[in-house]
Design a protein around this motif. Structure first.
Motif, PDB file in Angstrom:
ATOM      1  N   ALA A 365       0.832  -1.206   0.000  1.00  0.00           N
ATOM      2  CA  ALA A 365       0.000   0.000   0.000  1.00  0.00           C
ATOM      3  C   ALA A 365       0.866   1.256   0.000  1.00  0.00           C
ATOM      4  O   ALA A 365       0.605   2.207  -0.743  1.00  0.00           O
ATOM      5  CB  ALA A 365      -0.940  -0.001   1.198  1.00  0.00           C
ATOM      6  N   ALA A 366       1.914   1.264   0.843  1.00  0.00           N
ATOM      7  CA  ALA A 366       2.796   2.429   0.910  1.00  0.00           C
ATOM      8  C   ALA A 366       3.569   2.600  -0.390  1.00  0.00           C
ATOM      9  O   ALA A 366       3.740   3.717  -0.894  1.00  0.00           O
ATOM     10  CB  ALA A 366       3.763   2.287   2.083  1.00  0.00           C
ATOM     11  N   ALA A 367       4.047   1.497  -0.959  1.00  0.00           N
ATOM     12  CA  ALA A 367       4.805   1.565  -2.213  1.00  0.00           C
ATOM     13  C   ALA A 367       3.940   2.146  -3.323  1.00  0.00           C
ATOM     14  O   ALA A 367       4.368   3.033  -4.078  1.00  0.00           O
ATOM     15  CB  ALA A 367       5.315   0.172  -2.590  1.00  0.00           C
ATOM     16  N   ARG A 368       2.717   1.664  -3.434  1.00  0.00           N
ATOM     17  CA  ARG A 368       1.810   2.175  -4.472  1.00  0.00           C
ATOM     18  C   ARG A 368       1.482   3.643  -4.217  1.00  0.00           C
ATOM     19  O   ARG A 368       1.422   4.451  -5.148  1.00  0.00           O
ATOM     20  CB  ARG A 368       0.520   1.353  -4.515  1.00  0.00           C
ATOM     21  N   LYS A 369       1.269   3.971  -2.951  1.00  0.00           N
ATOM     22  CA  LYS A 369       0.884   5.344  -2.595  1.00  0.00           C
ATOM     23  C   LYS A 369       1.918   6.351  -3.074  1.00  0.00           C
ATOM     24  O   LYS A 369       1.557   7.369  -3.698  1.00  0.00           O
ATOM     25  CB  LYS A 369       0.722   5.434  -1.079  1.00  0.00           C
ATOM     26  N   TRP A 370       3.194   6.091  -2.801  1.00  0.00           N
ATOM     27  CA  TRP A 370       4.217   7.078  -3.150  1.00  0.00           C
ATOM     28  C   TRP A 370       4.540   7.092  -4.635  1.00  0.00           C
ATOM     29  O   TRP A 370       4.699   8.161  -5.226  1.00  0.00           O
ATOM     30  CB  TRP A 370       5.474   6.854  -2.309  1.00  0.00           C
ATOM     31  N   TRP A 371       4.612   5.915  -5.262  1.00  0.00           N
ATOM     32  CA  TRP A 371       4.930   5.899  -6.697  1.00  0.00           C
ATOM     33  C   TRP A 371       3.780   6.445  -7.536  1.00  0.00           C
ATOM     34  O   TRP A 371       4.007   7.135  -8.539  1.00  0.00           O
ATOM     35  CB  TRP A 371       5.281   4.485  -7.147  1.00  0.00           C
ATOM     36  N   MET A 372       2.544   6.162  -7.136  1.00  0.00           N
ATOM     37  CA  MET A 372       1.402   6.602  -7.935  1.00  0.00           C
ATOM     38  C   MET A 372       0.856   7.953  -7.488  1.00  0.00           C
ATOM     39  O   MET A 372      -0.063   8.486  -8.111  1.00  0.00           O
ATOM     40  CB  MET A 372       0.289   5.544  -7.859  1.00  0.00           C
ATOM     41  N   GLY A 373       1.415   8.499  -6.425  1.00  0.00           N
ATOM     42  CA  GLY A 373       0.982   9.797  -5.947  1.00  0.00           C
ATOM     43  C   GLY A 373       1.996  10.881  -6.275  1.00  0.00           C
ATOM     44  O   GLY A 373       2.072  11.384  -7.396  1.00  0.00           O
TER      45      GLY A 373
END
Length: 503
Positions: A365-373
């Motif tokens: 969740a954190a990985a997706r949050k930062w890369w996609m945000g």
């Protein structure tokens, strides 16, 4: 500048004509040496410093085939569900180009190493479209021409040209589709999705980085229109060397509108190559397009035929990695995201970066949050994909860890990412230099909370009276005092404690 300033609208074009496409993708292989000699393929060397008599075509020089190049071609063919030839050979494609020092290109013509395959691609709404592959054949790249003195960097208007032969002879695989029919109004989308999926396959195989921005992967978009799906194919145009996914889609769309405008006005399409212009998505005429017979192909006399042993081919097949679409479906289930979200991750070029960030210790969740945000926004502003940003998955995982342990909040984390992207060092170095750690000292927080309550007595009275939602204003005041470096959740707890209120 375009040939026709008034294009037919896309809707009107599709109402009157059926598009047929053919896509030719050139992939520069990541071998250490060139296809037929031992010269280095490393990028960035001084012009003409990576050449020898063989790649310059000097009399008496003889080529030798790069074995890794052949292996890579077979891997690509297998991944594209192709048949692998039991026996094939190289041919000379004869034409004069200043950046081809031999005056012919060593390629394959009627005997490619891989043929008759397909690649299934997923469109944005989840529909699967099968693109059939005619062949994948081996050849060599040309040198590079630099046109000097003109306004556009093209030969027209230039005062002179410079030639760099370092690239001449670098191994290429050209992947040619069969005519793509039945896509209708979605033809441009199919073209983009096909090249995107092909790029992911090439990267997964490890045979090339497939960086379109660096010319390691280029697409020629062939397009024609016909009155109905039952009609014969129309005359085609070939838009050369398109070097981004978005541009592939735009080139196909523009040519549909241009062809339709010409045909509906009673004109005829000229079989020609065309140049794509990034600034406005238009194309302009290049040169009249030759047919295969104009190149006077004949078998290359200086190279023996290639006859891959069947057991070697099967060994390569057994060693193929998980294919991208299969891998994405697996990851989508593991991450618990929708197909739409997974498509967004793919479009952003963030799949590998997210996987690597998770492997570095972050949760998904954190990985997706930062890369996609934050990172996707930054990449979009720069016009690149996220994996081209100057930040590593390990660094993103470190930022996620600092948020998880309370050292940073989201606002501070964004500033840390900003600093890393600006070249200020690792996440920990940026935190130290900018003084970005969360204020967690209870004494300092308590003092800031008391100050906020004293300065906002009316709001404090509302909270005491039961209007808990008003606590947000006091939290905001504390965050302002601490320059956004307080733990907002802890600040809220302290305010309620001070006011003797419970949620």
């Amino acid at each position: 500048m375009t040939t026709f300033t008034e294009l037919l609208s896309y809707e009107d074009a599709l109402a009157s004509y059926d598009p047929v496409m053919g896509l030719e993708v050139h992939v520069e292989l990541g071998t250490k040496t060139k296809m037929f000699c031992g010269c280095s393929t490393e990028l960035g060397a001084e012009p003409n410093s990576q050449t020898c008599p063989t790649c310059l075509g000097l009399p008496g020089s003889l080529p030798v085939v790069n074995a890794i190049g052949i292996e890579s071609a077979i891997k690509i063919g297998l991944a594209l569900n192709c048949e692998i030839a039991e026996w094939c050979r190289f041919a000379r494609k004869n034409y004069f180009y200043p950046d081809m020092p031999k005056n012919f290109q060593t390629s394959q013509y009627d005997e490619p190493i891989a043929f008759n395959g397909f690649l299934d691609v997923q469109l944005e709404d989840g529909e699967i479209f099968r693109v059939e592959i005619e062949r994948a054949h081996m050849e060599e790249d040309t040198g590079k021409s630099l046109h000097v003195g003109g306004a556009t960097g093209r030969i027209h208007g230039a005062s002179h040209s410079l030639l760099d032969y370092n690239r001449a002879g670098i191994p290429l695989i050209e992947i040619v589709t069969k005519p793509i029919e039945g896509a209708g109004e979605r033809a441009p989308e199919v073209a983009k999705a096909y090249v995107a999926e092909l790029r992911e396959v090439i990267k997964a195989l490890g045979v090339s980085e497939a960086r379109m921005d660096k010319g390691q992967m280029r697409c020629d978009v062939n397009l024609s229109l016909r009155p109905t799906p039952e009609s014969e194919f129309g005359t085609r145009s070939e838009t050369k060397n398109v070097n981004s996914l978005r541009s592939v889609e735009r080139a196909a769309r523009f040519e549909i509108q241009r062809h339709a405008a010409v045909l509906s006005s009673g004109g005829s399409i000229v079989q020609e190559t065309r140049h794509f212009h990034e600034e406005d998505g238009s194309t302009t005429a290049g040169r009249i397009k030759d047919n295969a017979e104009d190149y006077r192909y004949f078998p290359e006399p200086d190279l023996v035929p290639v006859a891959p042993a069947r057991d070697s081919v099967e060994e390569l097949r057994a060693g193929l990695p998980e294919m991208p679409r299969v891998r994405r479906n697996r990851l989508r289930e593991e991450w618990g995201v929708s197909e739409h979200d997974m498509q967004s991750i793919l479009n952003a070029g963030a799949v590998d970066s997210i996987v690597a960030t998770i492997e570095a210790g972050a949760d998904s969740a954190a990985a997706r949050k930062w890369w996609m945000g934050e990172l996707a926004r930054n990449a979009n502003e720069q016009g690149v994909v996220v994996d081209e940003l100057p930040i590593t998955p390990v660094q993103v995982a470190r930022v996620a860890a600092l948020v998880a342990d309370g050292s940073l909040n989201d606002k501070l984390a964004r500033k840390v990412l900003e600093g890393v992207l600006a070249g200020e060092g690792t996440p920990d170095e940026v935190v130290e230099k900018r003084g970005l750690k969360v204020v967690s000292d209870e004494g300092a927080l308590g003092a800031a909370v008391d100050e906020a309550i004293a300065g906002n007595a009316a709001i404090a009275d509302k909270i005491r009276g039961g209007k808990i939602a008003a606590v947000g204003a006091l939290v905001g005041a504390v965050m302002k005092t601490t320059r956004g470096q307080a733990d907002a959740a802890r600040v809220k707890e302290l305010i309620l404690e001070r006011l003797g209120v419970s949620e």
